[in-house]
Motif scaffolding. Structure first.
Motif, PDB file in Angstrom:
ATOM      1  N   ARG A 127      -2.862  -9.903  -4.689  1.00  0.00           N
ATOM      2  CA  ARG A 127      -2.091  -8.780  -5.245  1.00  0.00           C
ATOM      3  C   ARG A 127      -0.691  -8.726  -4.639  1.00  0.00           C
ATOM      4  O   ARG A 127       0.269  -8.381  -5.335  1.00  0.00           O
ATOM      5  CB  ARG A 127      -2.838  -7.464  -5.035  1.00  0.00           C
ATOM      6  CG  ARG A 127      -4.064  -7.367  -5.948  1.00  0.00           C
ATOM      7  CD  ARG A 127      -4.777  -6.067  -5.775  1.00  0.00           C
ATOM      8  NE  ARG A 127      -5.285  -6.028  -4.405  1.00  0.00           N
ATOM      9  CZ  ARG A 127      -5.943  -5.020  -3.876  1.00  0.00           C
ATOM     10  NH1 ARG A 127      -6.182  -3.948  -4.567  1.00  0.00           N
ATOM     11  NH2 ARG A 127      -6.380  -5.077  -2.633  1.00  0.00           N
ATOM     12  N   THR A 128      -0.563  -9.086  -3.375  1.00  0.00           N
ATOM     13  CA  THR A 128       0.759  -9.085  -2.743  1.00  0.00           C
ATOM     14  C   THR A 128       1.661 -10.143  -3.361  1.00  0.00           C
ATOM     15  O   THR A 128       2.823  -9.874  -3.690  1.00  0.00           O
ATOM     16  CB  THR A 128       0.618  -9.323  -1.220  1.00  0.00           C
ATOM     17  OG1 THR A 128      -0.223  -8.309  -0.672  1.00  0.00           O
ATOM     18  CG2 THR A 128       1.969  -9.318  -0.536  1.00  0.00           C
ATOM     19  N   ALA A 131       2.688  -9.075  -6.750  1.00  0.00           N
ATOM     20  CA  ALA A 131       3.771  -8.090  -6.682  1.00  0.00           C
ATOM     21  C   ALA A 131       5.122  -8.776  -6.498  1.00  0.00           C
ATOM     22  O   ALA A 131       6.120  -8.386  -7.119  1.00  0.00           O
ATOM     23  CB  ALA A 131       3.516  -7.098  -5.544  1.00  0.00           C
ATOM     24  N   HIS A 140       9.676  -4.219 -11.782  1.00  0.00           N
ATOM     25  CA  HIS A 140       9.746  -3.563 -10.483  1.00  0.00           C
ATOM     26  C   HIS A 140       8.729  -2.431 -10.334  1.00  0.00           C
ATOM     27  O   HIS A 140       8.180  -2.245  -9.242  1.00  0.00           O
ATOM     28  CB  HIS A 140      11.163  -3.063 -10.226  1.00  0.00           C
ATOM     29  CG  HIS A 140      12.165  -4.162 -10.245  1.00  0.00           C
ATOM     30  ND1 HIS A 140      13.306  -4.112 -11.004  1.00  0.00           N
ATOM     31  CD2 HIS A 140      12.184  -5.375  -9.635  1.00  0.00           C
ATOM     32  CE1 HIS A 140      13.991  -5.236 -10.845  1.00  0.00           C
ATOM     33  NE2 HIS A 140      13.329  -6.014 -10.028  1.00  0.00           N
ATOM     34  N   GLU A 142       5.731  -2.128 -11.738  1.00  0.00           N
ATOM     35  CA  GLU A 142       4.401  -2.708 -11.539  1.00  0.00           C
ATOM     36  C   GLU A 142       4.295  -3.316 -10.146  1.00  0.00           C
ATOM     37  O   GLU A 142       3.274  -3.187  -9.469  1.00  0.00           O
ATOM     38  CB  GLU A 142       4.112  -3.757 -12.614  1.00  0.00           C
ATOM     39  CG  GLU A 142       2.767  -4.439 -12.489  1.00  0.00           C
ATOM     40  CD  GLU A 142       1.566  -3.537 -12.761  1.00  0.00           C
ATOM     41  OE1 GLU A 142       0.432  -3.992 -12.533  1.00  0.00           O
ATOM     42  OE2 GLU A 142       1.753  -2.382 -13.182  1.00  0.00           O
ATOM     43  N   SER A 143       5.352  -3.946  -9.696  1.00  0.00           N
ATOM     44  CA  SER A 143       5.381  -4.536  -8.363  1.00  0.00           C
ATOM     45  C   SER A 143       5.199  -3.461  -7.293  1.00  0.00           C
ATOM     46  O   SER A 143       4.353  -3.584  -6.406  1.00  0.00           O
ATOM     47  CB  SER A 143       6.710  -5.271  -8.161  1.00  0.00           C
ATOM     48  OG  SER A 143       6.822  -5.755  -6.848  1.00  0.00           O
ATOM     49  N   ARG A 145       3.988  -0.439  -7.686  1.00  0.00           N
ATOM     50  CA  ARG A 145       2.681   0.190  -7.848  1.00  0.00           C
ATOM     51  C   ARG A 145       1.604  -0.606  -7.118  1.00  0.00           C
ATOM     52  O   ARG A 145       0.809  -0.056  -6.362  1.00  0.00           O
ATOM     53  CB  ARG A 145       2.318   0.323  -9.331  1.00  0.00           C
ATOM     54  CG  ARG A 145       1.009   1.084  -9.566  1.00  0.00           C
ATOM     55  CD  ARG A 145       0.554   1.035 -11.014  1.00  0.00           C
ATOM     56  NE  ARG A 145       0.197  -0.314 -11.441  1.00  0.00           N
ATOM     57  CZ  ARG A 145      -0.946  -0.938 -11.097  1.00  0.00           C
ATOM     58  NH1 ARG A 145      -1.822  -0.339 -10.327  1.00  0.00           N
ATOM     59  NH2 ARG A 145      -1.192  -2.146 -11.536  1.00  0.00           N
ATOM     60  N   LEU A 146       1.613  -1.932  -7.331  1.00  0.00           N
ATOM     61  CA  LEU A 146       0.642  -2.787  -6.653  1.00  0.00           C
ATOM     62  C   LEU A 146       0.760  -2.679  -5.138  1.00  0.00           C
ATOM     63  O   LEU A 146      -0.244  -2.535  -4.434  1.00  0.00           O
ATOM     64  CB  LEU A 146       0.838  -4.246  -7.065  1.00  0.00           C
ATOM     65  CG  LEU A 146       0.184  -4.732  -8.337  1.00  0.00           C
ATOM     66  CD1 LEU A 146       0.648  -6.143  -8.660  1.00  0.00           C
ATOM     67  CD2 LEU A 146      -1.323  -4.688  -8.205  1.00  0.00           C
ATOM     68  N   LEU A 147       1.983  -2.754  -4.639  1.00  0.00           N
ATOM     69  CA  LEU A 147       2.182  -2.712  -3.190  1.00  0.00           C
ATOM     70  C   LEU A 147       1.821  -1.353  -2.601  1.00  0.00           C
ATOM     71  O   LEU A 147       1.199  -1.274  -1.539  1.00  0.00           O
ATOM     72  CB  LEU A 147       3.617  -3.083  -2.840  1.00  0.00           C
ATOM     73  CG  LEU A 147       3.986  -4.543  -3.076  1.00  0.00           C
ATOM     74  CD1 LEU A 147       5.462  -4.775  -2.803  1.00  0.00           C
ATOM     75  CD2 LEU A 147       3.132  -5.471  -2.226  1.00  0.00           C
TER      76      LEU A 147
END
Length: 178
Positions: A127-128, A131, A140, A142-143, A145-147
């Motif tokens: 996931r990292t 991202a 950005h 979504e990136s 949000r994941l982080l």
């Protein structure tokens, strides 16, 4: 005679040669390991484990472009029993996605890492790296949000843990205001 799988003597030979090559890498003899693994990959073209080790040997040396075809071969190995273990598959997917990102092949990296994160949803490293690739494609929100979700779920920092629910809530929509 194909890749020699099914022939016990050839399997033993392959196992010994692969162990020797991996041993060289573990001893820090990266170039020698890479040479041996390329030779093995030529000799056993349908062997996923050999291809994966060859990919890794290239990546360690900063030869990312040369690693990609080996990662792809490892992940597409034909036939039952010729694929990677789940742990090696996870590593190969992360290696391929990360390598594609470093090469500027961002859309391919996102596709690879998105699929991998779906296949291994508990893997924070996948996931990292997803991202990072999403950031590179301009995704950005979504990136972030994941982080943010990853930080909220995995942080040992007491202040982050205290605000975990709020972080997860706001991660859903970073533009939300009152």
């Amino acid at each position: 005679m194909g890749n020699g799988m099914g022939d016990g003597m050839r399997d033993d030979e392959r196992d010994g040669l692969l162990a020797d090559a991996v041993g060289l890498r573990e001893q820090g003899r990266q170039e020698e390991a890479r040479d041996r693994l390329v030779e093995l990959a030529t000799r056993y073209p349908d062997d996923a484990e050999v291809a994966y080790q060859a990919a890794w040997a290239h990546d360690v040396l900063g030869l990312e472009a040369e690693a990609v075809p080996f990662y792809e071969r490892a992940l597409k190995a034909p036939g039952p029993g010729s694929g990677l273990s789940p742990e090696d598959r996870r590593g190969a997917l992360l290696g391929l996605g990360s390598t594609l990102r470093v090469l500027g092949r961002y859309e391919e990296a996102v596709a690879t890492l998105r699929g991998a994160a779906g296949e291994f949803p508990d893997d924070g490293a996948l996931r990292t790296f997803l991202a990072m690739a999403l950031f590179n494609t301009g995704e950005h929100h979504e990136s972030a949000r994941l982080l943010l979700n990853l930080v909220a779920a995995t942080s040992d920092d007491p202040s982050v843990r205290r605000y975990r629910r709020a972080i997860e809530y706001y991660a859903r929509d970073l533009d939300e205001t009152v």
